[in-house]
Motif scaffolding. Sequence first.
Motif, PDB file in Angstrom:
ATOM      1  N   TYR A  12       0.807  -1.214   0.000  1.00 51.17           N
ATOM      2  CA  TYR A  12       0.000   0.000   0.000  1.00 51.17           C
ATOM      3  C   TYR A  12       0.846   1.272   0.000  1.00 51.17           C
ATOM      4  O   TYR A  12       2.034   1.257   0.316  1.00 51.17           O
ATOM      5  CB  TYR A  12      -0.936   0.018   1.219  1.00 51.17           C
ATOM      6  N   ARG A  13       0.179   2.349  -0.369  1.00 46.68           N
ATOM      7  CA  ARG A  13       0.697   3.709  -0.260  1.00 46.68           C
ATOM      8  C   ARG A  13      -0.520   4.573   0.062  1.00 46.68           C
ATOM      9  O   ARG A  13      -1.150   5.133  -0.827  1.00 46.68           O
ATOM     10  CB  ARG A  13       1.364   4.136  -1.561  1.00 46.68           C
ATOM     11  N   CYS A  14      -0.855   4.647   1.349  1.00 44.36           N
ATOM     12  CA  CYS A  14      -2.068   5.332   1.800  1.00 44.36           C
ATOM     13  C   CYS A  14      -1.704   6.537   2.646  1.00 44.36           C
ATOM     14  O   CYS A  14      -1.330   6.388   3.813  1.00 44.36           O
ATOM     15  CB  CYS A  14      -2.968   4.385   2.597  1.00 44.36           C
ATOM     16  N   HIS A  15      -1.812   7.689   2.059  1.00 43.32           N
ATOM     17  CA  HIS A  15      -1.533   8.943   2.752  1.00 43.32           C
ATOM     18  C   HIS A  15      -2.865   9.602   3.085  1.00 43.32           C
ATOM     19  O   HIS A  15      -3.737   9.705   2.222  1.00 43.32           O
ATOM     20  CB  HIS A  15      -0.732   9.898   1.847  1.00 43.32           C
ATOM     21  N   TYR A  16      -3.000  10.051   4.328  1.00 47.25           N
ATOM     22  CA  TYR A  16      -4.243  10.674   4.766  1.00 47.25           C
ATOM     23  C   TYR A  16      -3.980  12.056   5.339  1.00 47.25           C
ATOM     24  O   TYR A  16      -3.043  12.241   6.109  1.00 47.25           O
ATOM     25  CB  TYR A  16      -4.932   9.832   5.848  1.00 47.25           C
ATOM     26  N   HIS A  17      -4.832  12.990   4.972  1.00 47.39           N
ATOM     27  CA  HIS A  17      -4.835  14.324   5.563  1.00 47.39           C
ATOM     28  C   HIS A  17      -6.010  14.349   6.535  1.00 47.39           C
ATOM     29  O   HIS A  17      -7.148  14.149   6.127  1.00 47.39           O
ATOM     30  CB  HIS A  17      -5.015  15.375   4.471  1.00 47.39           C
ATOM     31  N   VAL A  18      -5.710  14.568   7.819  1.00 51.63           N
ATOM     32  CA  VAL A  18      -6.732  14.521   8.854  1.00 51.63           C
ATOM     33  C   VAL A  18      -6.759  15.857   9.596  1.00 51.63           C
ATOM     34  O   VAL A  18      -5.707  16.419   9.909  1.00 51.63           O
ATOM     35  CB  VAL A  18      -6.444  13.395   9.877  1.00 51.63           C
ATOM     36  N   VAL A  19      -7.965  16.352   9.878  1.00 53.40           N
ATOM     37  CA  VAL A  19      -8.141  17.594  10.628  1.00 53.40           C
ATOM     38  C   VAL A  19      -9.202  17.355  11.692  1.00 53.40           C
ATOM     39  O   VAL A  19     -10.260  16.785  11.379  1.00 53.40           O
ATOM     40  CB  VAL A  19      -8.588  18.762   9.712  1.00 53.40           C
ATOM     41  N   TRP A  20      -8.929  17.761  12.926  1.00 51.67           N
ATOM     42  CA  TRP A  20      -9.939  17.698  13.980  1.00 51.67           C
ATOM     43  C   TRP A  20      -9.808  18.891  14.903  1.00 51.67           C
ATOM     44  O   TRP A  20      -8.789  19.562  14.918  1.00 51.67           O
ATOM     45  CB  TRP A  20      -9.896  16.362  14.728  1.00 51.67           C
ATOM     46  N   CYS A  21     -10.887  19.140  15.653  1.00 51.03           N
ATOM     47  CA  CYS A  21     -10.988  20.369  16.453  1.00 51.03           C
ATOM     48  C   CYS A  21     -11.349  20.073  17.898  1.00 51.03           C
ATOM     49  O   CYS A  21     -12.037  19.094  18.181  1.00 51.03           O
ATOM     50  CB  CYS A  21     -12.092  21.272  15.893  1.00 51.03           C
ATOM     51  N   PRO A  22     -10.959  20.968  18.787  1.00 46.38           N
ATOM     52  CA  PRO A  22     -11.441  20.867  20.166  1.00 46.38           C
ATOM     53  C   PRO A  22     -12.952  21.116  20.211  1.00 46.38           C
ATOM     54  O   PRO A  22     -13.520  21.760  19.330  1.00 46.38           O
ATOM     55  CB  PRO A  22     -10.711  21.995  20.905  1.00 46.38           C
ATOM     56  N   LYS A  23     -13.578  20.594  21.254  1.00 49.01           N
ATOM     57  CA  LYS A  23     -15.010  20.799  21.471  1.00 49.01           C
ATOM     58  C   LYS A  23     -15.318  22.293  21.434  1.00 49.01           C
ATOM     59  O   LYS A  23     -14.542  23.100  21.970  1.00 49.01           O
ATOM     60  CB  LYS A  23     -15.395  20.212  22.835  1.00 49.01           C
ATOM     61  N   TYR A  24     -16.391  22.658  20.808  1.00 50.06           N
ATOM     62  CA  TYR A  24     -16.843  24.048  20.651  1.00 50.06           C
ATOM     63  C   TYR A  24     -15.825  24.906  19.901  1.00 50.06           C
ATOM     64  O   TYR A  24     -15.865  26.131  19.954  1.00 50.06           O
ATOM     65  CB  TYR A  24     -17.146  24.705  22.003  1.00 50.06           C
ATOM     66  N   ARG A  25     -14.890  24.270  19.247  1.00 53.82           N
ATOM     67  CA  ARG A  25     -13.824  24.960  18.499  1.00 53.82           C
ATOM     68  C   ARG A  25     -13.075  25.960  19.392  1.00 53.82           C
ATOM     69  O   ARG A  25     -12.614  27.010  18.940  1.00 53.82           O
ATOM     70  CB  ARG A  25     -14.411  25.641  17.262  1.00 53.82           C
ATOM     71  N   ARG A  26     -12.948  25.604  20.660  1.00 53.72           N
ATOM     72  CA  ARG A  26     -12.237  26.457  21.617  1.00 53.72           C
ATOM     73  C   ARG A  26     -10.764  26.551  21.242  1.00 53.72           C
ATOM     74  O   ARG A  26     -10.167  25.587  20.775  1.00 53.72           O
ATOM     75  CB  ARG A  26     -12.363  25.894  23.042  1.00 53.72           C
ATOM     76  N   LYS A  27     -10.182  27.695  21.476  1.00 51.53           N
ATOM     77  CA  LYS A  27      -8.776  27.940  21.139  1.00 51.53           C
ATOM     78  C   LYS A  27      -7.896  27.574  22.332  1.00 51.53           C
ATOM     79  O   LYS A  27      -7.432  28.437  23.068  1.00 51.53           O
ATOM     80  CB  LYS A  27      -8.586  29.390  20.723  1.00 51.53           C
ATOM     81  N   VAL A  28      -7.683  26.266  22.500  1.00 49.35           N
ATOM     82  CA  VAL A  28      -6.954  25.778  23.672  1.00 49.35           C
ATOM     83  C   VAL A  28      -5.618  25.122  23.322  1.00 49.35           C
ATOM     84  O   VAL A  28      -4.872  24.725  24.218  1.00 49.35           O
ATOM     85  CB  VAL A  28      -7.816  24.774  24.479  1.00 49.35           C
ATOM     86  N   ILE A  29      -5.297  25.007  22.038  1.00 51.00           N
ATOM     87  CA  ILE A  29      -4.053  24.350  21.638  1.00 51.00           C
ATOM     88  C   ILE A  29      -2.968  25.409  21.467  1.00 51.00           C
ATOM     89  O   ILE A  29      -2.825  26.014  20.409  1.00 51.00           O
ATOM     90  CB  ILE A  29      -4.239  23.555  20.329  1.00 51.00           C
ATOM     91  N   ASP A  30      -2.236  25.646  22.544  1.00 50.61           N
ATOM     92  CA  ASP A  30      -1.137  26.612  22.488  1.00 50.61           C
ATOM     93  C   ASP A  30      -0.118  26.285  23.569  1.00 50.61           C
ATOM     94  O   ASP A  30      -0.363  25.479  24.455  1.00 50.61           O
ATOM     95  CB  ASP A  30      -1.653  28.047  22.633  1.00 50.61           C
ATOM     96  N   GLY A  31       1.050  26.884  23.461  1.00 49.66           N
ATOM     97  CA  GLY A  31       2.087  26.739  24.469  1.00 49.66           C
ATOM     98  C   GLY A  31       2.412  25.297  24.802  1.00 49.66           C
ATOM     99  O   GLY A  31       2.682  24.472  23.933  1.00 49.66           O
ATOM    100  N   LYS A  32       2.375  24.982  26.086  1.00 43.70           N
ATOM    101  CA  LYS A  32       2.725  23.636  26.574  1.00 43.70           C
ATOM    102  C   LYS A  32       1.725  22.586  26.101  1.00 43.70           C
ATOM    103  O   LYS A  32       2.099  21.440  25.847  1.00 43.70           O
ATOM    104  CB  LYS A  32       2.795  23.628  28.108  1.00 43.70           C
ATOM    105  N   VAL A  33       0.451  22.954  25.963  1.00 42.28           N
ATOM    106  CA  VAL A  33      -0.567  22.019  25.464  1.00 42.28           C
ATOM    107  C   VAL A  33      -0.204  21.605  24.039  1.00 42.28           C
ATOM    108  O   VAL A  33      -0.241  20.419  23.688  1.00 42.28           O
ATOM    109  CB  VAL A  33      -1.988  22.631  25.515  1.00 42.28           C
ATOM    110  N   ASP A  34       0.184  22.564  23.220  1.00 43.93           N
ATOM    111  CA  ASP A  34       0.577  22.308  21.833  1.00 43.93           C
ATOM    112  C   ASP A  34       1.774  21.361  21.785  1.00 43.93           C
ATOM    113  O   ASP A  34       1.757  20.366  21.051  1.00 43.93           O
ATOM    114  CB  ASP A  34       0.906  23.636  21.149  1.00 43.93           C
ATOM    115  N   GLU A  35       2.792  21.644  22.564  1.00 47.47           N
ATOM    116  CA  GLU A  35       3.992  20.796  22.579  1.00 47.47           C
ATOM    117  C   GLU A  35       3.661  19.373  23.003  1.00 47.47           C
ATOM    118  O   GLU A  35       4.095  18.403  22.374  1.00 47.47           O
ATOM    119  CB  GLU A  35       5.034  21.369  23.547  1.00 47.47           C
TER     120      GLU A  35
END
Length: 131
Positions: A12-35
Amino acid sequence: MDEVRSNNNVVYRCHYHVVWCPKYRRKVIDGKVDERLKEIIREVCAERNAPIEAIETMPDHVQLLVVVDPQYGIHRLVKQIKGRSSRLLRQEFPHLKSRMPTLWTNSYFVATTGGATLEVVKRYVENQRNV
């Protein structure tokens, strides 16, 4: 990293582009959480022998380009990434518990990627009898 991979049953050669979001699209992915999130994603993908081609986060979503064995399946990989990251991040960063009942939405976006366009593959399939 466009190599052909294999397991005991499938080449196989199966490449996937995946996107997902925090609940309510809250902006919580930053700093130490991001790392820490990127660390967890890399760990899960390494355990599942799913090479990451690209990973990036924004405060309100994650984008991942990954190669996945079709017998394991992209759904199982995403489920494992979201489950483990939700559990660990909410343990390590208590503020993620107070603002949301769960870290991630139930849904995600996924698309396959490849070298040939849909039209080229369609023409190839349709012309097999003429070869």
